[in-house]
Design an enzyme around this catalytic site. Sequence first.
Site, PDB file in Angstrom:
ATOM      1  CB  CYS A  92       7.689 -83.598  18.194  1.00 41.40           C
ATOM      2  SG  CYS A  92       7.978 -83.347  19.961  1.00 41.40           S
ATOM      3  CD  GLU A 324     -15.245 -76.657  32.699  1.00 42.83           C
ATOM      4  OE1 GLU A 324     -15.205 -77.848  32.353  1.00 42.83           O
ATOM      5  OE2 GLU A 324     -14.738 -75.724  32.029  1.00 42.83           O
ATOM      6  CB  CYS A 395      -5.848 -74.633  21.840  1.00 44.00           C
ATOM      7  SG  CYS A 395      -7.350 -75.633  21.759  1.00 44.00           S
TER       8      CYS A 395
END
Length: 442
Positions: A92, A324, A395
């Site tokens: 984190c 993919e 992302c």
Amino acid sequence: MQAEEKKSLVGEEYEVEIGPVAHGGHCIARTDAGQVLFVRHTLPGERVVARVTEGEEGDRFLRADAVEILTAAKDRIEAPCPFAGPGRCGGCDWQHAKPGAQRRLKGEVVAEQLQRLAGLTPQDVGWDGTVMPAEGDKLPAGQVPQWRTRVQYAVDAEGRAGLRRHRSHEVEPVDHCMIAAEGVSELGIEKRDWTGMASVEAIAATGSQDRQVILTPRPGARLPIVELDRPVSVMRVGEKDGGTHRVHGRPFVRERADGRTYRVGSGGFWQVHPKAADTLVTAVMQGLLPRKGEMALDLYCGVGLFAGALADRLGDKGAVLGIESGKRAVEDARHNLAGFERVRIEQGKVESVLPRTGITEVDLIVLDPPRAGAGRKTVEHLASLGARRIAYVACDPAALARDLGYFRDGGYRVRMLRAFDLFPMTHHVECVAILEPAAKGS
């Protein structure tokens, strides 16, 4: 003559004023000598003692941890996790910030990357600057969403499961990961002895009760008998081939999104936050507004999440081509979408397969590339196909900004951008950009 060895500054401490947030989970400060510090465990506006963790004299920048807070920001809280902090678990980045502040910081990073790498303002991309929490994640300060449905535990020399420290191979043993989803925590991985293992990945599917662990043994080690607190299937990573092999139970987990069930094999990509798949499908479909009979591409399609959503909405006369690179993911995608006659999944890298298809025009494109982005060559090819709308799922805001710049060069403008906090407590943020031909918006 031998070059003079530069002096390491690791361990040096500087009292500094903390400036803006930067991409990567840290903030920027400067030493009195003007050297740039990337400081973790701090917030903009604070005055701290920063201890250098990486860097030498003369380096362009140093990495550091805030080891003493002299003046705290109003958004600072006591980190709820006992394993967070300087030199501890690196999982984190923002345990010490209120949830709303975390989202603001992520918004500032997205805006800064768009401006610096593409020359785009939030107004240019139709974004109000907010990062939206996932449904159910708006919790009071001090409470942590249990969102991580896939956790890769590293194992130390004593066989204890833990998480890696920041930018390190060292393991921080933990007895509980606060951001792990309930389905992961209830397996009790942290309580077991994993001697001989290098890592243990735990997966708790959101769309079913499926639970799976993937064991990576150290060279020459024997596999332990896995007895956990819940029924679980077990896979192992092969020492020679690096592939994932079934030990017992199903070699996949079942996930659910957009009203469909998806099979996801070991190592196959699926969004980690329980609400992420539905959140992103909704954002993409609202942006594209698919019409019956259209032709669509789903690039970097994984196990077929967006291809399935598109096929549902394009009807019997529509068609979807997914591309993919992962062999197992392609097998899963073909299985998941077998009910759609006009969906085809091709295996290979997008930049190699797409030119070979002979496709010269499409109506819609979805791309969800890996962290490095799609790159100039692929974007140029996509821009030449004349799609009326393109949805880019990202992302990494730096890769997104670079690719949006390339799309602009190819005649596309961003109609709207949305940002979602699908990785609370970390610096990661997910964005969906909807593009259209620039001529439409002028």
